[in-house]
Write an enzyme that holds these catalytic residues in place. Structure first.
Site, PDB file in Angstrom:
ATOM      1  N   HIS A 167       0.783  -1.055   0.021  1.00  0.00           N
ATOM      2  CA  HIS A 167      -0.008   0.014   0.351  1.00  0.00           C
ATOM      3  C   HIS A 167       0.906   1.237   0.061  1.00  0.00           C
ATOM      4  CE1 HIS A 167      -3.276  -2.863   1.420  1.00  0.00           C
ATOM      5  NE2 HIS A 167      -3.339  -2.696   0.419  1.00  0.00           N
ATOM      6  N   HIS A 225      -8.277  -7.306  -7.660  1.00  0.00           N
ATOM      7  CA  HIS A 225      -8.815  -8.184  -6.304  1.00  0.00           C
ATOM      8  C   HIS A 225      -8.684  -7.574  -5.383  1.00  0.00           C
ATOM      9  CE1 HIS A 225      -6.624 -10.855  -9.587  1.00  0.00           C
ATOM     10  NE2 HIS A 225      -7.016 -11.934  -9.078  1.00  0.00           N
ATOM     11  N   ASP A 271     -14.178 -12.223 -12.378  1.00  0.00           N
ATOM     12  CA  ASP A 271     -12.839 -12.654 -12.377  1.00  0.00           C
ATOM     13  C   ASP A 271     -11.665 -11.626 -12.672  1.00  0.00           C
ATOM     14  OD1 ASP A 271     -10.941 -15.045 -12.321  1.00  0.00           O
ATOM     15  OD2 ASP A 271     -10.570 -13.670 -14.248  1.00  0.00           O
ATOM     16  N   GLY A 272     -11.026 -11.102 -11.704  1.00  0.00           N
ATOM     17  CA  GLY A 272     -10.191 -10.019 -11.957  1.00  0.00           C
ATOM     18  C   GLY A 272      -9.398  -9.790 -13.169  1.00  0.00           C
ATOM     19  N   SER A 293      -6.689  -1.817  -0.418  1.00  0.00           N
ATOM     20  CA  SER A 293      -6.731  -1.244  -1.565  1.00  0.00           C
ATOM     21  C   SER A 293      -7.846  -0.330  -2.303  1.00  0.00           C
ATOM     22  CB  SER A 293      -5.998  -2.204  -2.734  1.00  0.00           C
ATOM     23  OG  SER A 293      -7.058  -3.292  -3.006  1.00  0.00           O
ATOM     24  N   ASP A 308      -3.447  -7.990  -7.478  1.00  0.00           N
ATOM     25  CA  ASP A 308      -3.046  -8.481  -6.039  1.00  0.00           C
ATOM     26  C   ASP A 308      -3.767  -9.895  -5.711  1.00  0.00           C
ATOM     27  OD1 ASP A 308      -2.115  -8.649  -3.462  1.00  0.00           O
ATOM     28  OD2 ASP A 308      -3.558  -7.050  -2.887  1.00  0.00           O
TER      29      ASP A 308
HETATM   30  N1  SAM Z   1      -6.173  -5.878  -3.124  1.00  0.00           N
HETATM   31  C1  SAM Z   1      -6.596  -6.196  -1.647  1.00  0.00           C
HETATM   32  C2  SAM Z   1      -5.711  -4.897  -0.733  1.00  0.00           C
HETATM   33  O1  SAM Z   1      -4.797  -4.685  -0.795  1.00  0.00           O
HETATM   34  O2  SAM Z   1      -6.618  -4.838   0.129  1.00  0.00           O
HETATM   35  C3  SAM Z   1      -6.308  -7.607  -1.207  1.00  0.00           C
HETATM   36  C4  SAM Z   1      -6.699  -8.518  -2.140  1.00  0.00           C
HETATM   37  S1  SAM Z   1      -6.386 -10.193  -1.511  1.00  0.00           S
HETATM   38  C5  SAM Z   1      -4.696 -10.432  -1.493  1.00  0.00           C
HETATM   39  C6  SAM Z   1      -6.820 -11.152  -2.882  1.00  0.00           C
HETATM   40  C7  SAM Z   1      -8.560 -10.882  -3.203  1.00  0.00           C
HETATM   41  O3  SAM Z   1      -8.717 -11.790  -4.379  1.00  0.00           O
HETATM   42  C8  SAM Z   1      -9.327 -11.930  -2.230  1.00  0.00           C
HETATM   43  O4  SAM Z   1     -10.214 -10.830  -1.549  1.00  0.00           O
HETATM   44  C9  SAM Z   1      -9.847 -12.924  -2.875  1.00  0.00           C
HETATM   45  O5  SAM Z   1     -11.201 -13.307  -2.525  1.00  0.00           O
HETATM   46  C10 SAM Z   1      -9.996 -12.194  -4.470  1.00  0.00           C
HETATM   47  N2  SAM Z   1     -10.037 -13.254  -5.479  1.00  0.00           N
HETATM   48  C11 SAM Z   1      -9.675 -14.542  -5.453  1.00  0.00           C
HETATM   49  N3  SAM Z   1      -9.647 -14.964  -6.665  1.00  0.00           N
HETATM   50  C12 SAM Z   1     -10.085 -13.916  -7.625  1.00  0.00           C
HETATM   51  C13 SAM Z   1     -10.469 -13.660  -8.930  1.00  0.00           C
HETATM   52  N4  SAM Z   1     -10.372 -14.661  -9.908  1.00  0.00           N
HETATM   53  N5  SAM Z   1     -10.730 -12.474  -9.233  1.00  0.00           N
HETATM   54  C14 SAM Z   1     -11.085 -11.355  -8.482  1.00  0.00           C
HETATM   55  N6  SAM Z   1     -10.919 -11.429  -7.240  1.00  0.00           N
HETATM   56  C15 SAM Z   1     -10.320 -12.724  -6.681  1.00  0.00           C
END
Ligand code: SAM
Length: 282
Positions: free
Chosen positions: A19, A42, A146-147, A104, A167
Protein backbone atom coordinates in the site's frame (compact mmCIF):
# COMPACT_ATOMS: atom_id res chain seq x y z
CA UNK A 1 -10.97 -22.52 -4.81
CA UNK A 2 -11.71 -19.35 -2.91
CA UNK A 3 -10.55 -20.00 0.61
CA UNK A 4 -8.24 -17.01 1.06
CA UNK A 5 -9.62 -14.12 3.07
CA UNK A 6 -7.49 -11.06 3.37
CA UNK A 7 -9.03 -10.16 6.74
CA UNK A 8 -6.70 -12.68 8.39
CA UNK A 9 -3.66 -10.79 7.14
CA UNK A 10 -4.82 -7.17 7.01
CA UNK A 11 -2.19 -4.63 7.96
CA UNK A 12 0.74 -7.06 7.93
CA UNK A 13 4.21 -6.17 6.63
CA UNK A 14 3.24 -7.14 3.08
CA UNK A 15 0.22 -4.82 3.16
CA UNK A 16 2.45 -1.99 4.34
CA UNK A 17 4.88 -2.63 1.47
CA UNK A 18 2.08 -2.96 -1.10
CA UNK A 19 0.00 0.00 0.00
CA UNK A 20 2.95 2.34 0.45
CA UNK A 21 4.01 1.51 -3.09
CA UNK A 22 0.47 2.06 -4.33
CA UNK A 23 0.19 5.33 -2.42
CA UNK A 24 3.45 6.58 -3.94
CA UNK A 25 2.37 5.68 -7.48
CA UNK A 26 -0.95 7.51 -7.03
CA UNK A 27 0.89 10.49 -5.59
CA UNK A 28 3.01 10.76 -8.72
CA UNK A 29 0.07 10.26 -11.08
CA UNK A 30 -1.87 13.04 -9.37
CA UNK A 31 0.75 15.58 -10.42
CA UNK A 32 -1.02 15.87 -13.77
CA UNK A 33 -4.67 16.82 -14.28
CA UNK A 34 -5.49 14.39 -17.08
CA UNK A 35 -8.04 11.73 -16.08
CA UNK A 36 -6.98 8.33 -14.79
CA UNK A 37 -8.81 5.01 -14.79
CA UNK A 38 -7.78 2.81 -11.88
CA UNK A 39 -8.54 -0.91 -11.90
CA UNK A 40 -8.11 -3.07 -8.82
CA UNK A 41 -8.40 -6.66 -10.06
CA UNK A 42 -8.52 -8.34 -6.63
CA UNK A 43 -10.09 -5.78 -4.36
CA UNK A 44 -10.93 -7.63 -1.13
CA UNK A 45 -13.26 -6.07 1.45
CA UNK A 46 -11.96 -2.55 1.38
CA UNK A 47 -11.74 -1.88 5.10
CA UNK A 48 -10.65 -4.14 7.95
CA UNK A 49 -11.59 -3.51 11.60
CA UNK A 50 -8.60 -4.82 13.54
CA UNK A 51 -10.88 -6.15 16.26
CA UNK A 52 -12.79 -8.38 13.82
CA UNK A 53 -12.54 -12.05 14.70
CA UNK A 54 -10.52 -13.03 11.62
CA UNK A 55 -8.05 -10.15 11.87
CA UNK A 56 -7.62 -10.44 15.63
CA UNK A 57 -6.90 -14.17 15.36
CA UNK A 58 -3.38 -13.90 13.92
CA UNK A 59 -2.85 -10.20 14.65
CA UNK A 60 -0.39 -9.90 11.78
CA UNK A 61 -0.92 -6.16 11.88
CA UNK A 62 1.11 -6.06 15.11
CA UNK A 63 4.30 -6.70 13.14
CA UNK A 64 3.19 -4.47 10.31
CA UNK A 65 1.16 -1.31 10.42
CA UNK A 66 1.19 -1.05 14.23
CA UNK A 67 4.99 -0.60 14.20
CA UNK A 68 4.63 2.42 11.91
CA UNK A 69 1.63 3.79 13.75
CA UNK A 70 3.51 3.72 17.05
CA UNK A 71 6.43 5.59 15.49
CA UNK A 72 4.23 8.03 13.54
CA UNK A 73 5.48 11.19 15.22
CA UNK A 74 9.06 10.36 14.34
CA UNK A 75 8.16 9.21 10.84
CA UNK A 76 5.95 12.17 10.03
CA UNK A 77 8.85 14.16 8.56
CA UNK A 78 9.92 11.37 6.20
CA UNK A 79 8.67 12.02 2.68
CA UNK A 80 5.75 9.80 1.75
CA UNK A 81 5.51 8.16 5.18
CA UNK A 82 4.12 11.31 6.78
CA UNK A 83 1.40 11.57 4.12
CA UNK A 84 0.68 7.83 4.23
CA UNK A 85 0.32 7.85 8.01
CA UNK A 86 -1.90 10.89 7.99
CA UNK A 87 -4.12 9.20 5.36
CA UNK A 88 -4.25 6.17 7.65
CA UNK A 89 -5.29 8.46 10.49
CA UNK A 90 -8.24 9.70 8.43
CA UNK A 91 -9.81 6.23 8.46
CA UNK A 92 -9.82 6.03 12.24
CA UNK A 93 -12.80 7.00 14.40
CA UNK A 94 -10.58 8.40 17.11
CA UNK A 95 -7.42 10.42 16.64
CA UNK A 96 -5.00 8.33 18.60
CA UNK A 97 -6.31 4.83 18.06
CA UNK A 98 -5.64 2.47 15.22
CA UNK A 99 -8.91 0.55 14.89
CA UNK A 100 -9.04 -0.01 11.13
CA UNK A 101 -6.69 -0.95 8.36
CA UNK A 102 -7.77 0.14 4.88
CA UNK A 103 -7.37 -2.14 1.88
CA UNK A 104 -6.53 -1.20 -1.68
CA UNK A 105 -10.09 0.02 -2.54
CA UNK A 106 -9.74 2.65 0.14
CA UNK A 107 -6.19 3.69 -0.81
CA UNK A 108 -7.32 4.02 -4.42
CA UNK A 109 -10.57 5.87 -3.74
CA UNK A 110 -9.30 8.23 -1.04
CA UNK A 111 -7.70 10.61 -3.53
CA UNK A 112 -9.93 9.89 -6.50
CA UNK A 113 -10.69 13.12 -8.36
CA UNK A 114 -13.89 13.92 -10.23
CA UNK A 115 -12.23 13.29 -13.57
CA UNK A 116 -10.95 9.84 -12.51
CA UNK A 117 -12.72 6.52 -12.21
CA UNK A 118 -12.08 3.36 -10.25
CA UNK A 119 -13.18 -0.21 -10.90
CA UNK A 120 -12.97 -2.67 -8.03
CA UNK A 121 -13.24 -6.33 -8.99
CA UNK A 122 -13.72 -9.11 -6.48
CA UNK A 123 -14.74 -12.72 -7.09
CA UNK A 124 -15.49 -14.00 -3.60
CA UNK A 125 -19.20 -13.38 -2.95
CA UNK A 126 -18.71 -12.69 0.76
CA UNK A 127 -15.79 -10.32 0.17
CA UNK A 128 -17.71 -8.59 -2.62
CA UNK A 129 -20.67 -8.28 -0.24
CA UNK A 130 -18.45 -6.54 2.33
CA UNK A 131 -17.12 -4.24 -0.37
CA UNK A 132 -20.66 -3.29 -1.36
CA UNK A 133 -21.23 -2.10 2.20
CA UNK A 134 -18.42 0.46 2.01
CA UNK A 135 -19.27 4.06 1.43
CA UNK A 136 -17.31 5.03 -1.68
CA UNK A 137 -17.47 7.93 -4.15
CA UNK A 138 -19.91 7.72 -7.08
CA UNK A 139 -17.13 7.29 -9.64
CA UNK A 140 -16.23 3.94 -8.08
CA UNK A 141 -17.71 0.86 -9.72
CA UNK A 142 -17.79 -2.45 -7.85
CA UNK A 143 -17.84 -5.58 -9.98
CA UNK A 144 -18.40 -9.17 -8.96
CA UNK A 145 -16.24 -11.27 -11.27
CA UNK A 146 -12.84 -12.61 -12.22
CA UNK A 147 -10.25 -9.86 -11.95
CA UNK A 148 -7.89 -10.86 -14.75
CA UNK A 149 -10.68 -11.62 -17.23
CA UNK A 150 -12.46 -8.36 -16.43
CA UNK A 151 -9.23 -6.43 -16.85
CA UNK A 152 -8.61 -7.96 -20.24
CA UNK A 153 -12.20 -7.33 -21.30
CA UNK A 154 -12.16 -3.69 -20.25
CA UNK A 155 -9.00 -2.57 -22.03
CA UNK A 156 -8.30 -0.16 -23.59
CA UNK A 157 -9.97 2.53 -21.47
CA UNK A 158 -11.32 5.91 -22.48
CA UNK A 159 -9.13 7.99 -20.18
CA UNK A 160 -5.63 9.04 -21.27
CA UNK A 161 -4.09 7.28 -18.27
CA UNK A 162 -4.51 3.86 -16.67
CA UNK A 163 -3.24 2.44 -13.41
CA UNK A 164 -3.85 -1.21 -12.48
CA UNK A 165 -3.25 -3.09 -9.25
CA UNK A 166 -3.04 -6.88 -9.59
CA UNK A 167 -3.02 -8.45 -6.15
CA UNK A 168 -4.22 -12.07 -6.30
CA UNK A 169 -4.22 -14.56 -3.47
CA UNK A 170 -2.12 -17.04 -5.55
CA UNK A 171 -4.11 -19.98 -4.24
CA UNK A 172 -3.60 -21.78 -7.54
CA UNK A 173 -0.14 -22.48 -8.98
CA UNK A 174 -1.34 -21.31 -12.39
CA UNK A 175 -2.04 -17.82 -11.11
CA UNK A 176 1.58 -16.70 -11.50
CA UNK A 177 1.52 -17.49 -15.18
CA UNK A 178 -1.99 -16.08 -15.65
CA UNK A 179 -0.94 -12.81 -14.03
CA UNK A 180 2.11 -12.56 -16.31
CA UNK A 181 0.10 -13.30 -19.44
CA UNK A 182 -2.62 -10.83 -18.50
CA UNK A 183 -0.07 -8.12 -17.70
CA UNK A 184 1.73 -8.61 -21.02
CA UNK A 185 -1.57 -8.44 -22.90
CA UNK A 186 -2.66 -5.36 -20.96
CA UNK A 187 0.60 -3.57 -21.74
CA UNK A 188 0.23 -4.41 -25.42
CA UNK A 189 -3.22 -2.80 -25.39
CA UNK A 190 -2.29 0.24 -23.27
CA UNK A 191 1.44 0.83 -23.66
CA UNK A 192 1.65 3.77 -21.26
CA UNK A 193 -0.29 2.03 -18.44
CA UNK A 194 1.21 1.80 -14.97
CA UNK A 195 0.76 -1.72 -13.61
CA UNK A 196 1.47 -2.83 -10.07
CA UNK A 197 1.73 -6.53 -9.32
CA UNK A 198 2.08 -7.96 -5.84
CA UNK A 199 3.53 -11.43 -5.25
CA UNK A 200 4.51 -13.46 -2.17
CA UNK A 201 8.00 -14.84 -1.63
CA UNK A 202 7.40 -18.45 -0.69
CA UNK A 203 9.84 -21.31 -0.14
CA UNK A 204 8.65 -22.81 -3.44
CA UNK A 205 10.05 -19.75 -5.24
CA UNK A 206 7.10 -19.88 -7.62
CA UNK A 207 7.15 -16.10 -8.10
CA UNK A 208 10.15 -16.64 -10.41
CA UNK A 209 7.73 -18.01 -13.02
CA UNK A 210 5.96 -14.67 -12.95
CA UNK A 211 9.19 -12.68 -13.20
CA UNK A 212 10.64 -14.82 -15.99
CA UNK A 213 7.43 -14.74 -17.99
CA UNK A 214 7.38 -10.95 -17.78
CA UNK A 215 10.98 -10.75 -18.91
CA UNK A 216 10.48 -13.03 -21.87
CA UNK A 217 7.15 -11.36 -22.68
CA UNK A 218 8.94 -8.30 -23.98
CA UNK A 219 8.08 -5.92 -21.14
CA UNK A 220 10.46 -3.07 -20.49
CA UNK A 221 10.73 -0.74 -17.53
CA UNK A 222 9.82 -3.09 -14.69
CA UNK A 223 10.95 -1.99 -11.26
CA UNK A 224 10.97 -4.63 -8.55
CA UNK A 225 11.07 -4.17 -4.81
CA UNK A 226 11.04 -6.87 -2.17
CA UNK A 227 10.65 -6.76 1.57
CA UNK A 228 12.38 -9.88 2.83
CA UNK A 229 11.36 -11.25 6.16
CA UNK A 230 12.69 -14.55 7.49
CA UNK A 231 9.83 -17.03 7.82
CA UNK A 232 10.50 -17.59 11.52
CA UNK A 233 9.33 -14.04 12.14
CA UNK A 234 6.12 -14.51 10.22
CA UNK A 235 2.98 -16.45 10.88
CA UNK A 236 1.98 -16.72 7.25
CA UNK A 237 2.65 -20.32 6.23
CA UNK A 238 6.27 -19.72 5.36
CA UNK A 239 5.85 -16.43 3.53
CA UNK A 240 9.41 -15.10 3.46
CA UNK A 241 8.72 -11.78 1.91
CA UNK A 242 6.57 -9.46 -0.11
CA UNK A 243 7.31 -8.49 -3.69
CA UNK A 244 6.04 -5.60 -5.78
CA UNK A 245 6.55 -4.95 -9.44
CA UNK A 246 5.83 -1.58 -10.95
CA UNK A 247 5.66 -1.65 -14.72
CA UNK A 248 6.23 1.82 -16.20
CA UNK A 249 6.91 3.48 -12.83
CA UNK A 250 6.41 7.26 -12.82
CA UNK A 251 9.66 9.20 -12.90
CA UNK A 252 11.10 9.79 -9.40
CA UNK A 253 9.03 7.04 -7.76
CA UNK A 254 11.99 4.81 -7.06
CA UNK A 255 13.91 7.39 -5.05
CA UNK A 256 10.95 8.39 -2.87
CA UNK A 257 9.93 4.84 -2.15
CA UNK A 258 13.42 3.66 -1.35
CA UNK A 259 13.81 6.49 1.16
CA UNK A 260 10.49 5.66 2.81
CA UNK A 261 10.98 1.90 2.85
CA UNK A 262 14.53 2.24 4.16
CA UNK A 263 13.18 4.32 7.05
CA UNK A 264 10.78 1.58 8.14
CA UNK A 265 12.67 -1.63 7.34
CA UNK A 266 14.37 -1.86 10.72
CA UNK A 267 11.11 -0.99 12.47
CA UNK A 268 9.53 -4.05 10.90
CA UNK A 269 12.14 -6.34 12.43
CA UNK A 270 15.89 -6.62 12.85
CA UNK A 271 16.24 -9.34 10.24
CA UNK A 272 14.02 -7.61 7.69
CA UNK A 273 15.65 -6.38 4.46
CA UNK A 274 14.45 -4.21 1.60
CA UNK A 275 15.91 -4.72 -1.85
CA UNK A 276 15.09 -3.28 -5.23
CA UNK A 277 16.28 -3.37 -8.80
CA UNK A 278 15.20 -3.00 -12.39
CA UNK A 279 13.94 -6.43 -13.29
CA UNK A 280 13.80 -5.47 -16.91
CA UNK A 281 15.91 -2.57 -18.05
CA UNK A 282 15.12 -0.37 -21.01
N1 SAM B 1 -6.05 -5.94 -2.94
C1 SAM B 1 -6.55 -6.15 -1.59
C2 SAM B 1 -5.91 -5.12 -0.68
O1 SAM B 1 -4.76 -4.71 -0.95
O2 SAM B 1 -6.53 -4.71 0.29
C3 SAM B 1 -6.29 -7.53 -1.08
C4 SAM B 1 -6.64 -8.61 -2.05
S1 SAM B 1 -6.40 -10.23 -1.46
C5 SAM B 1 -4.67 -10.45 -1.48
C6 SAM B 1 -6.91 -11.16 -2.85
C7 SAM B 1 -8.41 -11.06 -3.11
O3 SAM B 1 -8.69 -11.62 -4.39
C8 SAM B 1 -9.29 -11.83 -2.11
O4 SAM B 1 -10.25 -10.96 -1.60
C9 SAM B 1 -9.95 -12.92 -2.96
O5 SAM B 1 -11.26 -13.19 -2.57
C10 SAM B 1 -9.94 -12.28 -4.32
N2 SAM B 1 -9.96 -13.20 -5.47
C11 SAM B 1 -9.54 -14.48 -5.56
N3 SAM B 1 -9.64 -14.93 -6.83
C12 SAM B 1 -10.11 -13.89 -7.56
C13 SAM B 1 -10.37 -13.71 -8.94
N4 SAM B 1 -10.19 -14.70 -9.83
N5 SAM B 1 -10.81 -12.50 -9.37
C14 SAM B 1 -11.02 -11.49 -8.47
N6 SAM B 1 -10.78 -11.60 -7.15
C15 SAM B 1 -10.32 -12.78 -6.70
Amino acid sequence: MLSYQHAYHAGNFADVHKHLTLFAVIDHLLRKASPITYIDTHAGRGLYPLAAEETARLQEYQDGVVRLWQARNRLSETPLLGEWLSALGRVQDQDNRLDYYPGSPWWLSDRLRQQDSLKLIELHPVEHGHLMQQSLPSNVQRLHGDGLKELDRRLPVKTPRLCVLIDPSYERKDEYDEVARTAIKAMAKVRHAVLLIWYPLLPSGRHRELLDALRTGGLRKVWRSELIRPASLGQQHGMQGSGMLVINPPWGLEERLVTAMSAITLLLGEAVRYQHDWWVVE
